[in-house]
Design a protein around this motif. Structure first.
Motif, PDB file in Angstrom:
ATOM      1  N   VAL A   1      11.571  -3.567   4.144  1.00 27.20           N
ATOM      2  CA  VAL A   1      11.081  -3.304   2.784  1.00 27.20           C
ATOM      3  C   VAL A   1      10.870  -1.797   2.801  1.00 27.20           C
ATOM      4  O   VAL A   1       9.884  -1.337   3.352  1.00 27.20           O
ATOM      5  N   PRO A   2      11.397  -0.868   1.974  1.00 25.38           N
ATOM      6  CA  PRO A   2      10.939   0.624   1.962  1.00 25.38           C
ATOM      7  C   PRO A   2       9.928   0.901   1.247  1.00 25.38           C
ATOM      8  O   PRO A   2       9.705   0.261   0.279  1.00 25.38           O
ATOM      9  N   ALA A   3       9.408   1.902   1.301  1.00 30.09           N
ATOM     10  CA  ALA A   3       8.288   2.468   0.357  1.00 30.09           C
ATOM     11  C   ALA A   3       9.128   3.133  -0.996  1.00 30.09           C
ATOM     12  O   ALA A   3      10.205   3.411  -0.865  1.00 30.09           O
TER      13      ALA A   3
ATOM     14  N   LEU B   1      14.421 -17.053  -6.751  1.00 28.81           N
ATOM     15  CA  LEU B   1      13.911 -15.821  -7.092  1.00 28.81           C
ATOM     16  C   LEU B   1      14.243 -14.327  -6.349  1.00 28.81           C
ATOM     17  O   LEU B   1      14.397 -13.413  -6.956  1.00 28.81           O
ATOM     18  N   TRP B   2      14.787 -14.857  -5.082  1.00 29.02           N
ATOM     19  CA  TRP B   2      15.207 -13.647  -4.647  1.00 29.02           C
ATOM     20  C   TRP B   2      16.530 -13.295  -4.994  1.00 29.02           C
ATOM     21  O   TRP B   2      17.028 -12.173  -5.188  1.00 29.02           O
ATOM     22  N   LEU B   3      17.358 -14.317  -5.266  1.00 29.42           N
ATOM     23  CA  LEU B   3      18.832 -13.992  -6.010  1.00 29.42           C
ATOM     24  C   LEU B   3      18.611 -13.316  -7.156  1.00 29.42           C
ATOM     25  O   LEU B   3      19.197 -12.336  -7.584  1.00 29.42           O
ATOM     26  N   VAL B   4      17.611 -13.764  -8.141  1.00 24.78           N
ATOM     27  CA  VAL B   4      17.211 -13.078  -9.466  1.00 24.78           C
ATOM     28  C   VAL B   4      16.862 -11.561  -9.144  1.00 24.78           C
ATOM     29  O   VAL B   4      17.330 -10.515  -9.892  1.00 24.78           O
TER      30      VAL B   4
ATOM     31  N   SER C   1       0.871  -1.319  -0.007  1.00 23.41           N
ATOM     32  CA  SER C   1       0.153   0.165   0.151  1.00 23.41           C
ATOM     33  C   SER C   1       0.855   1.303  -0.056  1.00 23.41           C
ATOM     34  O   SER C   1       0.423   2.452  -0.389  1.00 23.41           O
ATOM     35  N   ARG C   2       2.129   0.976   0.457  1.00 29.54           N
ATOM     36  CA  ARG C   2       2.942   2.183   0.425  1.00 29.54           C
ATOM     37  C   ARG C   2       3.813   2.269  -0.720  1.00 29.54           C
ATOM     38  O   ARG C   2       5.027   2.764  -0.989  1.00 29.54           O
ATOM     39  N   GLU C   3       3.449   1.463  -1.853  1.00 30.19           N
ATOM     40  CA  GLU C   3       4.030   1.283  -3.164  1.00 30.19           C
ATOM     41  C   GLU C   3       5.575   0.935  -3.109  1.00 30.19           C
ATOM     42  O   GLU C   3       6.571   1.304  -3.731  1.00 30.19           O
ATOM     43  N   ALA C   4       5.707  -0.327  -2.238  1.00 32.43           N
ATOM     44  CA  ALA C   4       7.009  -0.827  -2.403  1.00 32.43           C
ATOM     45  C   ALA C   4       7.246  -1.581  -3.569  1.00 32.43           C
ATOM     46  O   ALA C   4       6.207  -2.039  -4.307  1.00 32.43           O
ATOM     47  N   SER C   5       8.331  -1.561  -4.127  1.00 28.40           N
ATOM     48  CA  SER C   5       8.674  -2.262  -5.438  1.00 28.40           C
ATOM     49  C   SER C   5       8.684  -3.579  -5.186  1.00 28.40           C
ATOM     50  O   SER C   5       8.670  -4.406  -4.437  1.00 28.40           O
ATOM     51  N   PHE C   6       8.162  -4.030  -6.573  1.00 27.69           N
ATOM     52  CA  PHE C   6       7.851  -5.730  -6.525  1.00 27.69           C
ATOM     53  C   PHE C   6       9.393  -6.414  -6.139  1.00 27.69           C
ATOM     54  O   PHE C   6       9.496  -7.418  -5.482  1.00 27.69           O
ATOM     55  N   ALA C   7      10.483  -6.140  -6.802  1.00 30.74           N
ATOM     56  CA  ALA C   7      11.593  -6.724  -6.470  1.00 30.74           C
ATOM     57  C   ALA C   7      12.195  -6.438  -5.101  1.00 30.74           C
ATOM     58  O   ALA C   7      12.946  -7.514  -4.640  1.00 30.74           O
ATOM     59  N   ARG C   8      11.903  -5.618  -4.229  1.00 29.36           N
ATOM     60  CA  ARG C   8      12.002  -5.623  -2.882  1.00 29.36           C
ATOM     61  C   ARG C   8      11.316  -6.180  -1.947  1.00 29.36           C
ATOM     62  O   ARG C   8      11.533  -7.207  -1.114  1.00 29.36           O
ATOM     63  N   LEU C   9       9.810  -6.440  -2.485  1.00 31.76           N
ATOM     64  CA  LEU C   9       8.722  -6.812  -1.462  1.00 31.76           C
ATOM     65  C   LEU C   9       8.350  -8.472  -1.536  1.00 31.76           C
ATOM     66  O   LEU C   9       8.372  -9.080  -0.764  1.00 31.76           O
TER      67      LEU C   9
END
Length: 412
Positions: free
Chosen positions: A402-404, A336-339, A295-303
């Motif tokens: 995970v940041p916004a 997937l996390w490594l990628v 909801s805070r628009e965290a990026s897909f790659a980080r979240l």
């Protein structure tokens, strides 16, 4: 394609082939019959279905979701030309190993492509290493079928969300755990509605087909069949009882209904009863944390990576069953996390490799001694279970941090 890229691909694919060959052969050599489920359970189930007998999940309640029968049937069909040479059991084992290797190869090709980036090369080497360390249990269980589906599904979530969701939904109808990646995708992906609707459509199609084949109460039997299970000896929550077994205050008994070894001790049933509700609470809490980050628009790659790994690890840590093949579930989210975010994936990836090695030391290498409640294998299993809890803590910590999206450029 440059010479360097070509050599890297040759090295990766050579290692892939050699490790799969070693793992397949190790199943014939290691103690405790690590291939037992394939020939003692999968082959009879598939034979019965093809010969007009009982169809598990359709005519009788089953411990697995119904699509698990499909690869079992496929292996049976593939084994037919080999039966005259190797006998039914040997032919079925080879067919199963070939089926798993082919599916892994397809996912591996999707992962490395023709010119893999450094993160994808690292993920590929991680997968190969995890398979080598975990040993034959990584190949000779139904869980092995779901790992490549989960890897491909995870890699396609951004560019092919509908196809990704379909693969993950199919995986969940083979063994439930890929559903955790679906939940993470619905939370973290921008195309969450497409993912959700596709998964729902696949599930609806499966149910319709099952009803057409005559299934009714058996459709969700894989959920109700789990409720009566006791506390398996390898479950995280069983660890204290194993030390009591060393002292003679608890017993390890075999359940002929579930075909597994369970704890018999005062308090074991109470612990077993509380684990499933506890798992549900953890899943909800972790999902809510992920939803707040989204909801805070965290990026897909980080979240997505820490959310997926935390959910999958929860399914293991809070499970009344602790089967060794559960460690294969961790391979896909770690890949997937490594990628997606290899810098932050280093610690969880190393923990997963440690879990694979410790699990192989327990099963099959020292399983007989574990059943006798000897101190060394109990200590190894205790360490393995502690590492599982640490991995869950690492995943949740990464999720919380995970940041916004608005501030990610200054924090990353």
């Amino acid at each position: 394609m440059s010479r360097t890229v070509s050599m890297r691909l040759v090295a990766l694919w050579s290692a892939f082939g050699l490790v799969h060959l070693f793992t397949a052969v190790a199943g014939w050599l290691y103690p405790s019959q690590p291939m037992g489920d394939v020939v003692l359970v999968y082959e009879p189930w598939s034979s019965a279905a093809l010969s007009g007998g009982a169809i598990v999940g359709v005519t009788e309640t089953w411990v697995y979701p119904q699509l698990a029968l499909v690869p079992m049937l496929l292996a049976k069909i593939l084994s037919t030309p080999l039966i005259a040479v190797m006998g039914a059991s040997g032919a079925y084992l080879i067919a199963w190993a070939v089926l798993v290797t082919v599916l892994d190869a397809i996912a591996f090709a999707v992962l490395v492509g023709r010119s893999p980036s450094q993160p994808r090369r690292m993920a590929a080497w991680f997968w190969i290493t995890a398979l080598l360390l975990l040993g034959p249990i990584a190949m000779y269980r139904i869980d092995a079928i779901t790992v490549p589906l989960a890897v491909i599904g995870g890699l396609w979530l951004v560019r092919r969300p509908a196809a990704a969701a379909a693969l993950l939904a199919i995986g969940a109808w083979i063994k439930i755990w890929p559903g955790a990646l679906l939940v993470a995708a619905v939370v973290a992906a921008r195309s969450r509605m497409r993912v959700l609707l596709t998964a729902a459509a696949v599930s609806a199609a499966v149910v319709v087909v099952l009803v057409a084949f005559g299934a009714d109460a058996e459709i969700f039997g894989f959920l109700t069949e789990q409720t009566g299970r006791g506390l398996q000896i390898e479950a995280v929550a069983a660890t204290p009882f194993l030390w009591l077994a060393i002292a003679g205050a608890a017993r390890i008994e075999y359940s002929f209904d579930i075909l597994t070894f369970q704890i018999s001790a005062q308090g074991a049933d109470a612990v077993s009863a509380v684990l499933t509700p506890l798992m549900a609470v953890f899943v909800v809490v972790i999902t809510v944390i992920g939803a707040l980050k989204a909801s805070r628009e965290a990026s897909f790659a980080r979240l997505f990576p820490p959310l997926a790994l935390s959910l999958v690890t929860t399914l293991i840590v809070a499970n009344k069953v602790g089967s060794p093949q559960f460690q294969t579930w961790l391979i896909a989210p770690a890949v997937l996390w490594l990628v997606l975010d290899r810098t932050r994936a280093a610690a969880p990836a190393l923990l997963v490799l440690a879990l694979c090695a410790l699990t192989c030391l327990i099963y099959p290498l020292s399983y007989d001694a574990l059943l006798r409640a000897e101190t060394l294998p109990v200590a190894i299993l205790t360490l393995r279970n502690i590492v599982l809890v640490v991995l869950l803590a690492v995943g949740i910590r990464a999720l919380v941090r995970v940041p916004a999206h608005r501030s990610s450029t200054t924090r990353e």
